[in-house]
Design an enzyme around this catalytic site. Structure first.
Site, PDB file in Angstrom:
ATOM      1  N   HIS A  32      25.759  38.771   2.643  1.00  0.00           N
ATOM      2  CA  HIS A  32      26.061  39.419   1.363  1.00  0.00           C
ATOM      3  C   HIS A  32      24.759  39.900   0.717  1.00  0.00           C
ATOM      4  CE1 HIS A  32      25.619  35.996  -1.861  1.00  0.00           C
ATOM      5  NE2 HIS A  32      24.662  35.932  -0.992  1.00  0.00           N
TER       6      HIS A  32
ATOM      7  N   CYS B 227      17.848  37.866  -3.652  1.00  0.00           N
ATOM      8  CA  CYS B 227      19.280  38.003  -3.310  1.00  0.00           C
ATOM      9  C   CYS B 227      19.709  39.465  -3.299  1.00  0.00           C
ATOM     10  CB  CYS B 227      20.147  37.227  -4.301  1.00  0.00           C
ATOM     11  SG  CYS B 227      19.836  35.450  -4.249  1.00  0.00           S
TER      12      CYS B 227
ATOM     13  N   HIS C 156      21.397  39.257   3.229  1.00  0.00           N
ATOM     14  CA  HIS C 156      21.027  37.960   3.788  1.00  0.00           C
ATOM     15  C   HIS C 156      22.349  37.220   4.002  1.00  0.00           C
ATOM     16  CE1 HIS C 156      21.429  37.165  -0.493  1.00  0.00           C
ATOM     17  NE2 HIS C 156      21.605  35.891  -0.201  1.00  0.00           N
TER      18      HIS C 156
ATOM     19  N   HIS D  59      24.849  33.293   4.548  1.00  0.00           N
ATOM     20  CA  HIS D  59      25.080  31.871   4.280  1.00  0.00           C
ATOM     21  C   HIS D  59      26.149  31.316   5.211  1.00  0.00           C
ATOM     22  CE1 HIS D  59      22.682  31.853   0.626  1.00  0.00           C
ATOM     23  NE2 HIS D  59      23.315  32.908   0.175  1.00  0.00           N
TER      24      HIS D  59
ATOM     25  N   ASP E 282      34.955  35.376   7.755  1.00  0.00           N
ATOM     26  CA  ASP E 282      34.021  34.780   8.719  1.00  0.00           C
ATOM     27  C   ASP E 282      33.326  35.853   9.570  1.00  0.00           C
ATOM     28  OD1 ASP E 282      32.697  32.682  10.024  1.00  0.00           O
ATOM     29  OD2 ASP E 282      34.157  32.689  11.650  1.00  0.00           O
ATOM     30  N   HIS E 283      32.011  35.708   9.679  1.00  0.00           N
ATOM     31  CA  HIS E 283      31.190  36.653  10.445  1.00  0.00           C
ATOM     32  C   HIS E 283      31.334  38.078   9.916  1.00  0.00           C
ATOM     33  CE1 HIS E 283      30.556  33.254  13.076  1.00  0.00           C
ATOM     34  NE2 HIS E 283      29.628  33.920  13.707  1.00  0.00           N
TER      35      HIS E 283
ATOM     36  N   GLU F 285      27.746  27.535  -1.443  1.00  0.00           N
ATOM     37  CA  GLU F 285      26.955  28.637  -0.882  1.00  0.00           C
ATOM     38  C   GLU F 285      25.815  28.048  -0.057  1.00  0.00           C
ATOM     39  OE1 GLU F 285      26.184  32.505  -3.125  1.00  0.00           O
ATOM     40  OE2 GLU F 285      24.262  31.473  -3.247  1.00  0.00           O
TER      41      GLU F 285
END
Lengths: 138, 138, 138, 138, 138, 138
Positions: F17, F36, F42, F44, F82-83, F127
């Site tokens: 994100h 950020c 980047h 998580h 996801d991913h 997060e």
């Protein structure tokens, strides 16, 4: 249902302490506090979780920037307590027994003035992985 | 390939300590050990993982009964160090700086005579979740 | 220095077991295995960490695709043992005491034929967070 | 704002269980409980977190001495359930399905009479790291 | 037995990445890397554990001051990779697939020149709690 | 006191994100969101804990079968995120900043229609291990 969100930030500090009541003699202190009353102190890695509740700012999507919250916790709490002897080095525990309960209350009172009044504040303090406390409780 | 198995038992203790070298003055100790040189001590929740390597006994399927290992660790190590000031209360650190490295070596030497010589012994000591040590290393 | 890398995959399963030696009477089993010898069984959440060592494939950068390793572990191990009574439901422990040591050896032997011979294989099994074993040990 | 503090103590026990409703046939039990209905049982490492809420005693700084709470949990709960088959060994589950929900309610009822009535009590039970329950909920 | 001790320091960073081989077409990349080949990237919280092995300095009791090691890791590794897109922002992965294996090798090569040659160095990298790698392996 | 029980299920997903407000220029975005706001993203490893509150069904002892809850979370949330790159791949964040607060609200709204209306629903989203949020808050 309000659109309030709780946000949490976890920090830690390492400190020594001793539990005892100066109004009691050693025998009574030993009976009540056991090995926690070692006059030479023992210590812990304290984990501190700070919770704030409020509405996310529509422009940022943040209740509060957790980087800023982390800096406040550092300035108000962990810089004071980390690598310290709570009983001897910290004004707050000169006459207050540094139980986890009392440390949590002290931390709450240190943080409260630094956090916007619109935000609900609660602290959770882990003395060990198996013993922890929370303040305040509604 | 031998049929050796490693078995591990995790225990913990909480203690105070201070890092410094008595042969140095305060300025040098501060330069080297920083806030770990607080003369009033600070503390940690130490996690200790003891590793043994040997062949499982064909009748029990155990390398060693981990309940017995736990009792040995309690008798030889954690009863000595838990809720203690390592520098002041523990003979072993009267003249030895209680760094994680040195504490691990001391624990190894306390345990070694109590463990069957046929078993390889190694200790891992967590001073915090992020700082830990292991001894011996082959 | 070789360019070998170790890769690890963690899986888990939940199972019941009982520790005892059928050649011994109940008194001796109780003396050796204590409450682990409950004839009605007790149980654990087992965590299994599988380690492979090899050279990364230059085209993929993988020692082995851990998704494929996860599928192999599922097929060969966790589908067999998850939500099972190891002593009663699992062929492997009909005559073998299901200590953590023996379970780890059995898991190694189940996985070894399914993993490329060029890769070193080791298993670590957590019976609880505080009791765990590793096989083989060089 | 009251000066109430919540204190928590974490303990654990290992047990076997089986989920099923004796009023249903095997097919229906399988459809509802799946592999949790293994007639030979499976098992878990249960983690139990007990929460008390009250005002710290001004003389000790404790809501309750967590060592005493630990002893009560041991006497009332973990000595009963640890290394047991909940369905077969424990009176409480002879006719009650040992789901995490029901185990939590049973544990609450075992602890409630042993805890001072002025203290609010809540239990959290982890069946696995990923499945857990809490009782009561206001 | 030497008096060598292993010391470990854990750090972390958060990064985005995508796994693919630019010499292959999209179909082959999808077949090999699956959802890890999302052209828009996905990401991880990486945990990095750096291990050094050496003899404790007799004057300090340290193999190496872990605060200094932490500063080196920050300067050489986490400041470079934290909150970055490994493929696009990091020189090291312009032509190297950022699998956990390759990231660990790159981190080793970044740290090695900054660590005293007398100390053995090994890195462990957690891509998730369940997938992790270690380099080098003897 | 009602006989309500809270049940919890933990799942996870890995995503990329970037935090920024498209109505602001880059300088203001950098000032507010810092690293950020990396335009290359980047990422998580998000841990998601879903809480339901209700009365256990007397026939099953379940508030809700957590296997079914797990399947719902997979279908409604983790298969979507996801991913993925939350900003680019996920409809929900085309015009909504993917802070942890907003992701939690989005997940709540995705799950709410799929969960029986008699059950209270709350989500907690990690997060990182040190930054997490909860929604809704009463």
């Amino acid at each position: 249902m309000s659109n309030k969100v709780a946000v949490y930030r976890k920090e830690h500090f390492n400190a020594a302490h001793r539990l005892y009541n100066p109004l009691w003699d050693m025998a009574k202190n030993d009976a009540v506090f056991g090995k926690c009353n070692n006059p030479n102190y023992h210590g812990h890695n304290y984990d501190l979780v700070v919770k704030l509740v409020g509405e996310p700012d529509p422009q940022t999507g943040y209740v509060m920037d957790l980087k800023i919250l982390s800096d406040i916790i550092k300035e108000k709490v962990t810089d004071k307590f980390d690598h310290k002897n709570l009983n001897k080095d910290c004004e707050e525990f000169k006459t207050l027994n540094p139980t986890a309960e009392n440390i949590a209350i002290v931390i709450y009172n240190l943080l409260r003035p630094a956090i916007d009044v619109s935000l609900y504040l609660q602290v959770r303090l882990y003395e060990t992985e198996r013993n922890f406390v929370e303040y305040p409780v509604e």
